[in-house]
Design an enzyme around this catalytic site. Sequence first.
Site, short mmCIF file in Angstrom:
data_model
loop_
_atom_site.label_atom_id
_atom_site.label_comp_id
_atom_site.label_asym_id
_atom_site.label_seq_id
_atom_site.Cartn_x
_atom_site.Cartn_y
_atom_site.Cartn_z
N LEU A 112 63.93 12.62 64.46
CA LEU A 112 63.53 13.32 65.68
C LEU A 112 62.43 12.60 66.46
O LEU A 112 61.86 13.15 67.40
CB LEU A 112 63.13 14.76 65.35
CG LEU A 112 64.18 15.56 64.57
CD1 LEU A 112 63.72 16.98 64.34
CD2 LEU A 112 65.54 15.55 65.24
N CYS A 113 62.12 11.36 66.05
CA CYS A 113 61.11 10.55 66.75
C CYS A 113 61.67 10.01 68.06
O CYS A 113 62.81 9.58 68.12
CB CYS A 113 60.75 9.35 65.88
SG CYS A 113 59.11 9.45 65.19
N HIS A 114 60.83 9.99 69.09
CA HIS A 114 61.21 9.42 70.37
C HIS A 114 61.01 7.90 70.36
O HIS A 114 60.01 7.44 69.81
CB HIS A 114 60.37 10.01 71.49
CG HIS A 114 60.58 11.47 71.68
ND1 HIS A 114 59.96 12.42 70.89
CD2 HIS A 114 61.37 12.17 72.54
CE1 HIS A 114 60.35 13.62 71.26
NE2 HIS A 114 61.21 13.51 72.25
N MET A 136 53.54 8.35 63.92
CA MET A 136 54.67 8.06 63.04
C MET A 136 54.90 6.55 62.91
O MET A 136 55.23 6.05 61.84
CB MET A 136 55.96 8.74 63.54
CG MET A 136 55.94 10.26 63.44
SD MET A 136 55.31 10.96 61.88
CE MET A 136 56.39 10.22 60.67
N GLU A 137 54.68 5.83 64.01
CA GLU A 137 54.83 4.38 63.97
C GLU A 137 53.79 3.76 63.03
O GLU A 137 54.11 2.86 62.25
CB GLU A 137 54.69 3.79 65.38
CG GLU A 137 55.90 3.95 66.26
CD GLU A 137 56.12 5.37 66.80
OE1 GLU A 137 55.22 6.23 66.62
OE2 GLU A 137 57.18 5.63 67.41
N ASP A 188 57.82 -4.03 46.10
CA ASP A 188 59.00 -4.85 45.80
C ASP A 188 58.60 -6.21 45.23
O ASP A 188 59.27 -6.75 44.35
CB ASP A 188 59.82 -5.03 47.08
CG ASP A 188 61.02 -5.93 46.89
OD1 ASP A 188 61.81 -5.69 45.95
OD2 ASP A 188 61.22 -6.88 47.68
#
Lengths: 173, 173, 173, 173, 173, 173
Positions: C82-84, C120-121, C135
């Site tokens: 739902l991120c723009h 969010m970024e 990793d």
Amino acid sequence: MNVQDPGAPALSHVREDGSAHMVDVSAKTETSRQATAQAVLRTRPEIIGLITDGTLPKGDALAVARVAGIMGAKKTPELIPLCHPLPISKVTIDFEPDAVAGTVRILATVKTRGVTGVEMEALSAASIAALTLYDMLKAVDKHASIGGILVLAKSGGKSGDWSIEPSTEGENR
Amino acid sequence: MNVQDPGAPALSHVREDGSAHMVDVSAKTETSRQATAQAVLRTRPEIIGLITDGTLPKGDALAVARVAGIMGAKKTPELIPLCHPLPISKVTIDFEPDAVAGTVRILATVKTRGVTGVEMEALSAASIAALTLYDMLKAVDKHASIGGILVLAKSGGKSGDWSIEPSTEGENR
Amino acid sequence: MNVQDPGAPALSHVREDGSAHMVDVSAKTETSRQATAQAVLRTRPEIIGLITDGTLPKGDALAVARVAGIMGAKKTPELIPLCHPLPISKVTIDFEPDAVAGTVRILATVKTRGVTGVEMEALSAASIAALTLYDMLKAVDKHASIGGILVLAKSGGKSGDWSIEPSTEGENR
Amino acid sequence: MNVQDPGAPALSHVREDGSAHMVDVSAKTETSRQATAQAVLRTRPEIIGLITDGTLPKGDALAVARVAGIMGAKKTPELIPLCHPLPISKVTIDFEPDAVAGTVRILATVKTRGVTGVEMEALSAASIAALTLYDMLKAVDKHASIGGILVLAKSGGKSGDWSIEPSTEGENR
Amino acid sequence: MNVQDPGAPALSHVREDGSAHMVDVSAKTETSRQATAQAVLRTRPEIIGLITDGTLPKGDALAVARVAGIMGAKKTPELIPLCHPLPISKVTIDFEPDAVAGTVRILATVKTRGVTGVEMEALSAASIAALTLYDMLKAVDKHASIGGILVLAKSGGKSGDWSIEPSTEGENR
Amino acid sequence: MNVQDPGAPALSHVREDGSAHMVDVSAKTETSRQATAQAVLRTRPEIIGLITDGTLPKGDALAVARVAGIMGAKKTPELIPLCHPLPISKVTIDFEPDAVAGTVRILATVKTRGVTGVEMEALSAASIAALTLYDMLKAVDKHASIGGILVLAKSGGKSGDWSIEPSTEGENR
């Protein structure tokens, strides 16, 4: 006219209407396959030190280009429309800077256990690593160029193993 | 040592620890920007007709390469780690085949209204179109190569407009 | 029950049927926005030197993780449904290794000129950089963990600027 | 100094120059492999009901986070630069909300029949599901955090099967 | 022959050689634009209950299809070669199941503030949501079909606002 | 109520809580599998000539749509959340234009050697090729539609081979 390369596979895979398609590789044998490709970045000689020292404005160019090349190898079937997806099992990217000539040779080796060769993956990896170097140095040289993109060696698959010698003028055939 | 290109922007954007980063472009002015880049595919002269006639085994090479180049322009910020995403407003890809020289020159023009230039988008478009041609002819020429990847013209942005003349030896500086 | 955070925006954007949707941000003002987030990788203390020296089996972990974090910031709208999408204008990734505690704190700062914040970024960038470190060291520590993923500071936008102090136990609230 | 984990594979795969690379897994045996990883989202206790009822402003958080986690597992080799692409054969995402503690534990299980383990796929799936929950509740809690990202169990492959017990303080080692 | 739709924009954007290209939109005005598109999934009537109850073998079909549609809207410029990238500012997906007819109508609304319309984004969102429903029910109905994909309403931009009435036979014009 | 299709696989793969998941296919046998799907674009009859002549404003529609369909097949597991990634071994896209009916039927055939069928890949390829045609003709027909998306034939796998006859009204069941 015979346009086939000596040793090239027979011209199968042509559709009757000549339309573009991803050719059928389902009957090909899965074997271990490897390819090495190169690309050569050409800039002004005094820039080479900035590349190798990691002192370009945007940071450590070789480390970033190496990662970009490895990720680029994995992106090949997304970039090249008729390429088959392949389970890549190894990628290495090496750099040979030449501060006299003002060049960085990029060597990309890709390996798979699959039904098609990995030349396109190696070529994409080398090209994208070179484009990344270009991006990092374009603030100091807007006339840099990239050339010499070709396959240096291939092993595995029906068409046999081969390799060519990269020459100092290797960027042109 | 002064490594700056005449006319290049000042060496800002260097982080104190020299680490790679996506530089801050938030203060740059949004203007109309355009760039044209080229790549040159080199193969055997007798292959050029197969490319232009659309009779290569995998199908119509120029149409496929054109689409690959356009989509490649849009993928640039995914491929080049430190590239900023840009709202591309136009992409064209043109081909100049030369059956005597055995070459196809690919010209990619990209336009945006944004805060950074589109040289990388034009270079990526031309490179990926060239790699796509390579993929489509590698069944008939495993020793094809790609060179001459460079920016031919740029307009918009602080650094001013410029263009260079593509020469027949244009693939090397 | 009032579940709103003091200072949080009003609970708009709820659809009548409660269904998930990408909320309408077309009326929001475009401003300069920035966010800094962290993630903390926890491993055995003796591994920290291998990370900072670049001597882990797979190579220079910090350089690879930095590139992964920057590219991860750009991939945010592909990962978080739902991120723009946002035109990111800057990303930096910094590492604070602590060989006594056996931790590496990852700090990601993202900037944009847009209509939504970039928390969010920044969180995605820090998380993906941390997963990349994991990793690269999992061959020598299969019990490493990642925690302390949170936003440290935010500026721009309607909800005002704020920041918190990362504490040594910062990985838990 | 011996930094190897008891039971870890030998430190092979180191390149002479220490450069980052995607290690060669072409000689590894294809077996059935599975991994379970967790991530823990921490918010204010009164938010948990909004998550489990699907009444957050952006909609049904658990359903969206589940899909994001599954798609995130498939995106792992695009996010983690040195990860090998793998044919994922199963992904499940489960949620354990705790309204007293104010936490949601996310459990991701991934299975493959391949030559490398799927720990990174499970960790990516859990992390991206957690980031998606964060995105959906950040309008009501800007100080939420994510921690406890670790592998809980692994089976298949040369290094043997193992599992650990997730404890209530499981987010720290 | 005049093939233009009444009210369609003039046939500009044709290149002299007719080659495919991403047309130049840099001179278009940035305005608020919205489009609603539909797709109709057709299955056996007794399947509709399984869809709406969330009891299909693979799980809650509507929730998964909604997320797929939203993410599909964002992927449009990656899927449709000549589409311009756009900063999407809103996406909603709604379902209208009809247990008598054995259909689910999917309605996708997309909004942007940009220089081109969002019809393709709305059509892609609706189509991918429909394909996702198909994927989830194909274990119980291998002869399901998808039709009625069209634009129902559009606002913003030079060509004016319009809408059509979805009819029960709406899947054909 | 028995909702199973005659010949459909047993309703396995249901999770106890009914949650969406990527079902476990690790025990399925790897065989050669193929599927053919169609989509039908419907426009005004006089547009069909512009499509087949390659004279639409944006250029040669069939060539662009063919490439989009092939690349769309490869993108299927990125678009359809619960789809398994598959090593596609062949993709073809064919067009059957009908200037009287004002339709273009798109046929997509996909082949793999894998553990799941390729119906979704064929459906995605046909759908994305159709959406691409729509994008290229929307300047001259804003009321075009897409329908008749269904699987025409499938071979390989446990559920047996089958095919149906595409009828002229084939876009509805």
